[in-house]
Each structure stands twice: as C-alpha cells, then as structure tokens.
Design an enzyme around this catalytic site. Structure first.
Site, PDB file in Angstrom:
ATOM      1  N   TYR A   1       4.553   2.655  -5.977  1.00  0.00           N
ATOM      2  CA  TYR A   1       3.904   3.453  -4.937  1.00  0.00           C
ATOM      3  C   TYR A   1       2.447   3.627  -5.336  1.00  0.00           C
ATOM      4  O   TYR A   1       2.157   4.039  -6.463  1.00  0.00           O
ATOM      5  CB  TYR A   1       4.601   4.813  -4.825  1.00  0.00           C
ATOM      6  CG  TYR A   1       3.989   5.752  -3.820  1.00  0.00           C
ATOM      7  CD1 TYR A   1       4.172   5.555  -2.455  1.00  0.00           C
ATOM      8  CD2 TYR A   1       3.242   6.857  -4.231  1.00  0.00           C
ATOM      9  CE1 TYR A   1       3.621   6.432  -1.527  1.00  0.00           C
ATOM     10  CE2 TYR A   1       2.690   7.735  -3.316  1.00  0.00           C
ATOM     11  CZ  TYR A   1       2.877   7.525  -1.971  1.00  0.00           C
ATOM     12  OH  TYR A   1       2.337   8.387  -1.052  1.00  0.00           O
TER      13      TYR A   1
ATOM     14  N   ASP B   1      -2.748   0.661 -11.674  1.00  0.00           N
ATOM     15  CA  ASP B   1      -2.673   1.995 -11.078  1.00  0.00           C
ATOM     16  C   ASP B   1      -2.146   2.932 -12.169  1.00  0.00           C
ATOM     17  O   ASP B   1      -0.947   3.010 -12.426  1.00  0.00           O
ATOM     18  CB  ASP B   1      -1.732   1.964  -9.870  1.00  0.00           C
ATOM     19  CG  ASP B   1      -1.586   3.335  -9.218  1.00  0.00           C
ATOM     20  OD1 ASP B   1      -1.899   4.348  -9.880  1.00  0.00           O
ATOM     21  OD2 ASP B   1      -1.144   3.398  -8.066  1.00  0.00           O
TER      22      ASP B   1
ATOM     23  N   LYS C   1      -4.320  12.656 -11.042  1.00  0.00           N
ATOM     24  CA  LYS C   1      -3.457  13.610 -11.749  1.00  0.00           C
ATOM     25  C   LYS C   1      -4.153  14.263 -12.959  1.00  0.00           C
ATOM     26  O   LYS C   1      -4.899  15.203 -12.782  1.00  0.00           O
ATOM     27  CB  LYS C   1      -2.160  12.921 -12.135  1.00  0.00           C
ATOM     28  CG  LYS C   1      -1.496  12.308 -10.866  1.00  0.00           C
ATOM     29  CD  LYS C   1      -0.019  12.348 -10.895  1.00  0.00           C
ATOM     30  CE  LYS C   1       0.616  11.587  -9.764  1.00  0.00           C
ATOM     31  NZ  LYS C   1       1.200  12.397  -8.728  1.00  0.00           N
TER      32      LYS C   1
HETATM   33  N1  HOZ Z   1       5.098  11.348  -3.975  1.00  0.00           N
HETATM   34  C1  HOZ Z   1       4.659  12.246  -4.981  1.00  0.00           C
HETATM   35  C2  HOZ Z   1       5.176  11.882  -6.335  1.00  0.00           C
HETATM   36  N2  HOZ Z   1       5.261  10.521  -6.638  1.00  0.00           N
HETATM   37  C3  HOZ Z   1       5.072  13.635  -4.657  1.00  0.00           C
HETATM   38  C4  HOZ Z   1       3.907  14.433  -4.303  1.00  0.00           C
HETATM   39  C5  HOZ Z   1       4.225  15.896  -4.034  1.00  0.00           C
HETATM   40  O1  HOZ Z   1       5.180  16.194  -3.339  1.00  0.00           O
HETATM   41  O2  HOZ Z   1       3.493  16.724  -4.532  1.00  0.00           O
END
Ligand code: HOZ
Length: 440
Positions: free
Chosen positions: A146, A241, A269
């Site tokens: 992702y 990434d 992050k």
């Molecule tokens: N898709 C995000 C983690 N891979 C989650 C993001 C969130 O809900 O804060």
C-alpha cells in the site's frame, strides 16, 4: 472480561451521522474484527485510554509514528514551543532544514528532499517524478503493498483495501490504472517477466522493502538486491516506500538494514513524530526536476509545517542520540513478545505464523511462511478477529486487521510485554474452548 464501552458506542453513533462508517480512515471502524471501535481520549507512553476510561497497552502506535511512545515529554514540549511562535506561515522556516539535515544524516541515498503532508502525497509525487525523469509510463508495484490512496497506486493494494476485501477502488478509471503493473511480492521471476514484456517502458519499481500493509512480510534474501540490479540495468528508478520502515527497523530504515541504495525514498510517520508529514527524496539530479528548479509540479500550504517539523526534529534527534540503546531494546522486547505469543498459540493447538523485523510484526493465523499477499490471504481472518476481540477485552490494543503490521515502542516495558503474553494465553484458552463467533 468484557469492558464497558457505553461511552465509546455513543460517540461512535454520533460519528456515524457525520463520517462514512463513523471514521476518517476505514480500518478504524473495526469492520474486519467486529466488536466496538474504541474512541480514544488520551495516550501516554505505551498506553491508551478510551472514552469509558478503559486502559490499553497500545501496539498500533498511530500505525507507526509513535516509536518513542505517546506524548513523549521532549516531543510535546517541542510542539508547544513551536505553536507559541505561530502554527503556519506558508513560507520557509529554519526548522525544515534542521529536519532535512537529520534525515540526510540517516539516509545516505537522500541527497535532496521535499517535505509534504502525508505518505500518500510523498509516494504520489515520487511516481510523478520518476515518470518525468525516465520519460516512461509504466510503474511496477506489488500485490498487497500500500502506497497511499493516489489513483494509480490503488491497484491490488494492501491495508484497508485488503482489510475490507475491496479489489481496487471504485472511481479509479481503468485509464488511470492501466500503466500500473501489480506483481507478486518476493518473486524474482515475475519481475524479470515484467521487464521483458515492457522493455524500456517501466519508469519505476515502487516497493515497501519490508511490507507492513498486508501484515508484516519481510523480503526474501537477495530480493531487494534483485530489484536494485534489474532497475539499474533497465534504466528504471527504484523507489523505496519507507513511510513505515524509515527510522523504524533501523535508524537508516530498511535500506540501511539490507544495504540497498534506492534512487528515491518516501518517508512519513516517524519523521513527523505523530504530526502530519511526508517526504520524498533522492539523488540531486532527479530532485532538481521538481518545481521551481524543474518542470515537475508539486506544492502545498502545510508542507514543512512548523509544528510537524518540531515534532519530527524532537523525535529523530532522540533516535539519533540514543540509537545505540533504543534499537537493540526494541529488537529484544519485540522478539520476546512475538515469540512468546506464538509459542502460547502453538501450545494451545492454534496455527500461527509470525513475521517480524525489529519492532514491526504480525501474527498470521495460519501455518507456514508468508512470502506474499496470496500467502497472507490464506490466514484464518475469523480466528484473527476472535483473537483481536479477546485481547481488546483484556486491555491489549492490536491493529484491527490481519493485514496491518503491529508496532512496539521504546516506551513499552517488560511488564507490558508480560501482561500482553498473559492476555494472549487467556485468549487462546478461550478460543479453543468456545466455538468461533464473529459479530460484525
Ligand atoms: N491504512 C493505515 C495503516 N496502514 C491506517 C490509517 C489510520 O486509520 O490511521
């Protein structure tokens, strides 16, 4: 013992009138695990507290940024100090260069960078840049990886797309996805075939070097080197990434851990210390194509935001200062936890395959190793859901999806880990004594 969730439920009901599914990011709705999403009121160190006052040991860590734990005093202080001087100017500040120098010191491959506001923006911009630099159309990504929700990257994606079983996304035109080739992760043959078939047409290979978004799936030995070799020999760019892995699996990310130098890297992050940040960067000759130096456009009012820079500087400086202590402790504690829980599952006769690199990890509810998305999808997600609910009832907050990595922080103590292993033993006992039921 189930905890009271009355206040969380009532806040969730209010939110459902305002937001799709009551959430601002899909996985938070707990659809894949059933049970009640907890509405969080505060956090400190390794702990979270919900609206009913329940305490949890947190292994989500805001999906990665909170490597020092929540509300770390130095980070909080830095944000407060920055806020007192104004929260956004739409103009440059010295803090941007301060954070950039820290990032450069950790990532030798990043000679020049650009700060943006999220990982999605970072990767979307890196792809645009790679296409402009190589003057090619196709990109290679991997099933179950992702890279945020930009149109061309929502092809066989992991994270919430995998959690909810959405094959791609409605609203993404075939025309927007037609130049994205999605290959199985960890297969060198698939990469060779793609480069044969699309000779001189592939702008870039984008990869999470350690996947975090189909659960944690490490690369096979030599796989990242293969990606480096093939992209170099075929005139494509290699984009790592490292939004999740940067400053997480090692100070210099997965590229330090595996000794691979990508052309471009995306970060997010941890470099924002829990505030909204992304970054992309790499060799100067590539980065000089970004406006105003070059013809690739990308911009944003909140890019390099002073509060986010302050939180990032405080977090990364601490990691730099205490790296000799922090990373070995994360490795030790994560290993104890992941092995302990896996052993408890096996002792209860429950199939489990754990995957871990440093302080990111997943317990997959199946037998055998996980090398790619197809393997991850063979996990027993109903069992995972049962495990998740059992742990939550005992004050352990895990990612509400089989297809998301969990994270441990420097604030987690041995007592936290012991408590988590006890909770897992109790949960496995319950799982093997009661028939499975999934309330959704
Ligand atoms: N898709 C995000 C983690 N891979 C989650 C993001 C969130 O809900 O804060």
């Amino acid at each position: 013992m189930p905890r009271t969730t009355r206040a969380s439920n009532s806040l969730q009901q209010r939110a459902e009138k305002l937001f799709p599914g009551g959430v601002n990011s899909p996985v938070r709705a707990f659809r894949a695990v059933g049970g009640e999403p907890r509405v969080i009121i505060r956090a400190r160190g390794s702990k979270l507290w919900d609206a009913d006052g329940n305490e949890y040991i947190d292994y989500v860590g805001s999906w990665g940024p909170m490597i020092l734990g929540h509300a770390d005093p130095e980070v909080t202080e830095a944000v407060i100090r920055a806020a007192q001087n104004g929260t956004s100017f739409g103009a440059s500040t010295p803090a941007e260069a301060d954070l950039a120098e820290l990032v450069k010191a950790a990532f030798a491959s990043i000679e020049m960078m650009r700060f943006v506001s999220s990982g999605t923006e970072a990767t979307m911009s890196a792809i645009r840049l790679a296409r402009a630099f190589t003057q090619r159309k196709y990109i290679v990504k991997f099933e179950g990886c992702y890279h945020g929700h930009a149109d061309s990257l929502l092809v066989k994606a992991g994270s919430g797309v995998a959690t909810l079983g959405i094959p791609g996304s409605a609203g993404v035109l075939d025309e927007q996805a037609q130049f994205t080739l999605a290959l199985p992760f960890n297969s060198t043959e698939a990469v060779d075939q793609a480069f044969d078939r699309y000779k001189n047409q592939i702008a870039a290979v984008v990869v999470e070097p350690i996947v975090g978004n189909m659960g944690c799936v490490p690369p096979r030995e030599g796989y990242l080197q293969k990606l480096r070799d093939v992209t170099r020999s075929q005139g494509s760019l290699l984009i790592f990434d490292e939004v999740m892995t940067g400053f997480r699996v090692a100070f210099g990310g997965a590229q330090e851990l595996y000794g691979i130098t990508p052309d471009l890297t995306t970060l997010g992050k941890i470099i924002g210390g829990g505030l909204p940040v992304g970054a992309y960067g790499g060799r100067v000759e590539i980065m000089r194509m970004i406006a105003p130096l070059g013809p690739v456009y990308q911009a944003g009012t909140l890019c390099g935001n002073p509060l986010a820079m302050a939180a990032g500087i405080a977090t990364v400086s601490r990691l730099q200062r205490d790296r000799a202590k922090i990373y070995p402790a994360l490795e030790r504690n994560s290993s104890t936890l992941v092995n302990g829980v896996s052993q408890a599952a096996r002792e209860s006769g429950i199939d489990i395959a754990s995957a871990r690199v440093g302080s990111m990890f997943t317990w997959f509810f199946r037998n055998g190793s996980i090398f790619n998305y197809e393997d991850a999808c063979k996990s027993d997600t109903a069992r995972f859901a049962h495990f998740h609910r059992g742990m939550l009832d005992q004050g352990i907050y895990l990612p509400p999806s089989q297809f998301e990595a969990a994270f441990l922080s420097a604030a987690h103590t041995s007592a936290d880990i012991d408590q988590t292993m006890d909770a897992a033993r109790n949960t496995f006992k319950l799982m093997t004594s009661k028939p499975l039921s999934v309330s959704r």
